[in-house]
Design an enzyme around this catalytic site. Structure first.
Site, PDB file in Angstrom:
ATOM      1  N   THR A  75     -17.453  -7.549   1.988  1.00  0.00           N
ATOM      2  CA  THR A  75     -16.482  -8.628   1.815  1.00  0.00           C
ATOM      3  C   THR A  75     -16.403  -9.017   0.346  1.00  0.00           C
ATOM      4  O   THR A  75     -17.433  -9.210  -0.288  1.00  0.00           O
ATOM      5  CB  THR A  75     -16.934  -9.855   2.636  1.00  0.00           C
ATOM      6  OG1 THR A  75     -17.242  -9.427   3.954  1.00  0.00           O
ATOM      7  CG2 THR A  75     -15.846 -10.916   2.652  1.00  0.00           C
ATOM      8  N   HIS A 123      -1.299   9.355  -1.743  1.00  0.00           N
ATOM      9  CA  HIS A 123      -1.576   8.548  -0.558  1.00  0.00           C
ATOM     10  C   HIS A 123      -0.442   8.668   0.455  1.00  0.00           C
ATOM     11  O   HIS A 123       0.664   9.073   0.108  1.00  0.00           O
ATOM     12  CB  HIS A 123      -1.744   7.067  -0.943  1.00  0.00           C
ATOM     13  CG  HIS A 123      -3.061   6.751  -1.586  1.00  0.00           C
ATOM     14  ND1 HIS A 123      -3.291   6.961  -2.923  1.00  0.00           N
ATOM     15  CD2 HIS A 123      -4.227   6.270  -1.068  1.00  0.00           C
ATOM     16  CE1 HIS A 123      -4.535   6.601  -3.205  1.00  0.00           C
ATOM     17  NE2 HIS A 123      -5.125   6.188  -2.109  1.00  0.00           N
ATOM     18  N   HIS A 124      -0.722   8.276   1.678  1.00  0.00           N
ATOM     19  CA  HIS A 124       0.287   8.145   2.742  1.00  0.00           C
ATOM     20  C   HIS A 124       1.427   7.240   2.273  1.00  0.00           C
ATOM     21  O   HIS A 124       1.237   6.403   1.391  1.00  0.00           O
ATOM     22  CB  HIS A 124      -0.375   7.547   3.978  1.00  0.00           C
ATOM     23  CG  HIS A 124      -1.043   6.233   3.707  1.00  0.00           C
ATOM     24  ND1 HIS A 124      -0.365   5.038   3.750  1.00  0.00           N
ATOM     25  CD2 HIS A 124      -2.309   5.944   3.316  1.00  0.00           C
ATOM     26  CE1 HIS A 124      -1.193   4.069   3.426  1.00  0.00           C
ATOM     27  NE2 HIS A 124      -2.391   4.592   3.153  1.00  0.00           N
ATOM     28  N   LYS A 181       1.624   3.096   1.903  1.00  0.00           N
ATOM     29  CA  LYS A 181       0.966   2.339   0.838  1.00  0.00           C
ATOM     30  C   LYS A 181       2.038   1.657  -0.010  1.00  0.00           C
ATOM     31  O   LYS A 181       3.017   2.289  -0.391  1.00  0.00           O
ATOM     32  CB  LYS A 181       0.125   3.276  -0.017  1.00  0.00           C
ATOM     33  CG  LYS A 181      -0.763   2.560  -1.040  1.00  0.00           C
ATOM     34  CD  LYS A 181      -1.713   3.552  -1.710  1.00  0.00           C
ATOM     35  CE  LYS A 181      -2.549   2.899  -2.803  1.00  0.00           C
ATOM     36  NZ  LYS A 181      -3.409   1.816  -2.287  1.00  0.00           N
ATOM     37  N   THR A 233      -8.053   2.516  -7.213  1.00  0.00           N
ATOM     38  CA  THR A 233      -9.050   3.490  -7.679  1.00  0.00           C
ATOM     39  C   THR A 233      -8.561   4.225  -8.922  1.00  0.00           C
ATOM     40  O   THR A 233      -9.326   4.476  -9.856  1.00  0.00           O
ATOM     41  CB  THR A 233      -9.373   4.499  -6.550  1.00  0.00           C
ATOM     42  OG1 THR A 233      -9.885   3.782  -5.419  1.00  0.00           O
ATOM     43  CG2 THR A 233     -10.409   5.522  -6.999  1.00  0.00           C
TER      44      THR A 233
END
Lengths: 263, 263, 263, 263
Positions: free
Chosen positions: B98, B153-154, B157, B164
C-alpha cells in the site's frame, strides 16, 4: 546465361550489382557504362584485376558492340528517361533503381514497352524482405486491425519516420477501417510518447548508434500478438532483388513499376 | 516456518498473496484481516474450503490471538500509517504494498522501526524482474550512454509513458551525462515519431490489445547493441517479490522503502 | 594525452585499434610495430596518407625512440610472453588481446607487474556489451533460476554452441543450484529440439546467413520473463573495450586478466 | 443476427465460445447442449445469472425447439461423427473444433455437405495469428530458403517440438528445396545445440515458466533477416477464429477442413 550490362557501376548500388552479376552463375557481365572515360576495361581497377569486361562511355557504342539482354541502371534521375527510351527502342530489358521519372514520363515509357511487349522493371526498393514485410502486414491487417510500427535506425539518419514505415502504414490503411490506436481516453503525460500518427496507426522511430535499418510491425488482438520484423544489415541484401528482377523481366511483356509485382 | 498474517486479502494483490503464502512451504498463514465482518474463517469462502485460517475484523484482536511474524498489507492509503505504527509497536515485521505515506510519515515510521531494530519493507513495486531491469539499465548506461526505452502495454492503459518507463529514464539520467538521443539535425516529419523525451532519453509507448505489460531498454554503441527486456504476464509475478520481502525483513533492522534495496 | 603504440596493427583487430586511437582525442598514436620491414611510416600506406607515425620493426628500437605509455598488442601467441616481459621491464602498460599464455606464464607476469605496481590488461574478449550481458545474467540467475540461452550467428560459423554461450552458462551455473530446465517428464519427439545442456541450462544455436553475432539470455518465472540480449554488428564494437582498457590501466597497479574486472 | 447453438459449452474452449457469442453483436446465443442434465437454463449458473438461454440434453430436442443457423461444437471425438451427420441432415452449419474423424468419415461428411451445398468448418486450430504466421512463412520461404524455427512454451509442456512448429516446418518444406541449415562442416560441440531437424529446417524448443505459447520463424539471407512471430497469451485468442468461422460458413457451400481456407 543472361547477358548483363550495368550503368552507374561505380556508385554504391552499382558496384554491389557488379559484384552480384560477376558471382551469379546465371549472369554474364558483358559491358559497363561509365561517363568518366578514365578506363576502358574493368580489369584496370585494382579490385577487379582478373575481370575482362569492356567499359564504354556511350550507350550507343555499348549496344552496337555487345548486345546485352539486361541493362541494370543505377545512374542519375536527369538521364534516366533518355536511357529508358533508348533501351526500349533497342529491345533491351531495363532493371532500374534510379528514380525521378514524372508520372507522364513513366506512363509514356510503359506504353512504349507494352507496344513492343518488352519486359522491364523500375524499382524504388529492391529489398525482397522489406517488400514481403509490407505485403504480409497488409494481409494481416485484414484480420488484426490494431497495429503499431516500430522502426529502428542508426543515429545518423535525419528523417523520422522512415520512408518504409510511412509506406507500410499507408498500405495498411488501405485495408483496415480508419481507427485510432489505443484507448480513446488515453493521456500523453509527455508529448510524443504515443508516437506519430498515420491514419490512426502509430509509428515509433528509434535512433541509436550500432543499429542499421530495422522495422517491426506489431499487431495485437484479444489474447495474442503477431510481429513481422525485417532487419537490413547491409546493401548486399538489395542484390537478391536485383537478381530476381533480372531473371523475371526476361519473361515479362511490360515495364513494371515496383518489385512487389514480380514477387 | 514464518507465521504470516495478511490484511486486504480480498483485493487483487491480497488474494494473490494469500495463495502464495498458502503454497510456499516457508510460510504459515496464521490469520487474515477483513473489515467486512462477513466471515470468520477463510474456509467459509468456496475457493478456500480446505483452509482453516481465522479471519479477524480488528488488528488488535488479530495480534492478541495469534502473534504473526510478518504482516503483509495490501489495504488502503488512509489507514496504512496507523497500521504501520501499530505493527512497529507490536514488533511485527511489515511487508507493505500500500502506498500513500507522506515523506514525514515515512521518516517518522523509519525512525521508530530503527529504534526497535525492526526489519520491514514498503514497496511500491514488487516485481523482481522490473527492478533488475532498472538496475541493469542504470549500470549499462555507464558504458552505453545512447539509450531509448520502448514500453508496450494493453490498450486499456490510460497513461503514456508508463510509470516504470519514467522511473527507468530517471534512473539512467543519474549516471549518464545529459544528451539528446539521435542526430542533432534530425527532423520529425510527423510529430511524435521520435517519442517522449526525459532528459534526452526517448520513450516510446506502444498500446495494443493482447499485450500485458512489457518494457525494452535498448542501448546502442558503435557496432553493437544491448537490450534489456522485461515481460510481465500476470500479477502472480509480483508474489516472488512479496515472498522475498517476507524472508529478508526477518533479518533486517530497519524499515526499508523499495524492494531494490533487498535484492 | 596518453601516448599509445600498437603491435600487430595490420591484422583485423590491430587495424581497428589503429583507427580508434587515431580518432580518439584522449590518445596520441606515437609508434607502430611491424616485423614486415616494408614501411617506416604509417603515411606510406594509401589509406593513412595524412598520418605521420613511425613504424618500427624492433620493439627495442621503438621503445628507445619513443617511450609510449600504453602498448596495444594484437600479435601472435608465440611472441606474447616475451613482449609482455619486455613491457613490464620498461614500465609500459600493456593492453593485450593476444591469448595463448600458459597459467604459469600468466602468473609469472602478474607477479612481476605487481612488484613494479604496473597496471596492464590481458583480455580474451573486448566486448563491453557481451561482458555486461554475462554479468547481468549471472546476477539475474540469483533470482530467476530458470534460464535458457539462444545464440544466433552467421552460417559460416563452424562450432555450436558459441564460446560466449558456453561461458555464459558456466557463469550462471556458479550461482544457481543445478537443475534441469523444463518439465521432468518432457519428451523430445525429435532429438535436439531441447538444445544442448550445460549443467541443466539449455543452449540453442541458430545459424543463418545475414546474421552476425547475437545472444539472448532468457529467464522465466511465474508470470514474468526477463531477457538480456547482445547484438554484435561488427569488430568496431570491440574498440570501446580497448579504449576503456587503455584509460583504466593507467591507474591500476597490477596485470589484470579479463576486461570484466575493469568494468 | 446469426442464431448460434453451442455443444460442449462447459469445457475450456466451449465456455470461451459461449462468452464470445454472448458478447458479439453479430450473434444470438439461442441454445446450449449439455449431456449433464443438471440445468435447463444458462442463468442457473452463477456466472451467467442475467442470460436466459435454454440448455438441452438432446440434440434432437434442441433442434426441434430452436432452429439454430450455426452449431459450435467442442465436445468429444466419439460423438462428433454422429453430430455432424445430424447437423448436415438438418441444414445447420457446423463450426467444429473437436477432432478425431477418420479420413473416410471426413470425406463421407464432406460429400453429404456438398450435395446439400451446406457450408461448414472443422478446424484443429482456431488461431488466426498462428495460421497467418504459417502462411507467411510458407510464402517467404520461396525467397528465403534459409530458415530456423524457435518455439517457446511454458515449462509444463511435455512434448518438444510443438505441433505448430512441426506443421510450420512441413509447410515450408513443401516450397523450398531440401537443404540442411548451417555450414556443411559445422560441429556440434554439445549434442542438441543445433536443434531438431525437419527436412533440414532446424527447430529449437525453449521451455520456461512464465511463458505461454510463442513461435518465431526466422529467415536469413545475405545482408538481411525476416522474422515472423506469433505470441499466444490466452485461449480467448482462438475466439476470433471461431467467430470468423461462424460468419464465413453462412456463405459457403461445402464442409471445409482447416480455418486457413477461410482466411
Amino acid at each position: 546465361m543472361i547477358k548483363v550490362a550495368i550503368a552507374g557501376f561505380r556508385g554504391k548500388m552499382g558496384s554491389s550489382a557488379t559484384n552480384m552479376v560477376l558471382e551469379d552463375a546465371r549472369f554474364q557481365l558483358v559491358a559497363l557504362l561509365s561517363y568518366k572515360k578514365d578506363i576502358t576495361n574493368l580489369n584496370q581497377l585494382s579490385q577487379y584485376q582478373g575481370e575482362n569486361v569492356p567499359v564504354f562511355s556511350s550507350k550507343e557504342e555499348l549496344v552496337e558492340t555487345v548486345k546485352p539482354d539486361i541493362w541494370i541502371d543505377f545512374t542519375s534521375p536527369d538521364i534516366i528517361f533518355d536511357t529508358l527510351s533508348f533501351l526500349i527502342e533497342h529491345d533491351i530489358h531495363p532493371v532500374v533503381g534510379t528514380t525521378g521519372l514524372s508520372k507522364e514520363e513513366l506512363s509514356d515509357l510503359q506504353k512504349r514497352a507494352s507496344d513492343k511487349q518488352l519486359g522491364g522493371l523500375i524499382a524504388p526498393n529492391f529489398s525482397v524482405g522489406a517488400i514481403l514485410m509490407m505485403r504480409f502486414a497488409k494481409e494481416a491487417a485484414n484480420y488484426f486491425p490494431d497495429v503499431e510500427i516500430i522502426e529502428l535506425h542508426h543515429d545518423q539518419k535525419l528523417d523520422a519516420p522512415s520512408g518504409t514505415a510511412l509506406r507500410t502504414a499507408e498500405e495498411i490503411a488501405t485495408v483496415r477501417e480508419s481507427k485510432k490506436q489505443g484507448h480513446p481516453d488515453e493521456v500523453e503525460l509527455l508529448p510524443g510518447a504515443r508516437g506519430a500518427d498515420v491514419d490512426g496507426i502509430k509509428i515509433h522511430s528509434v535512433r541509436l548508434p550500432g543499429l542499421i535499418a530495422h522495422q517491426q510491425v506489431q499487431f495485437g488482438a484479444k489474447g495474442e500478438g503477431l510481429i513481422l520484423r525485417h532487419d537490413s544489415y547491409d546493401r548486399s541484401s538489395f542484390m537478391a532483388g536485383v537478381a530476381l528482377g533480372c531473371v523475371k523481366v526476361m519473361n515479362e511483356q511490360e515495364l513494371i513499376y515496383g518489385l512487389e509485382y514480380l514477387l
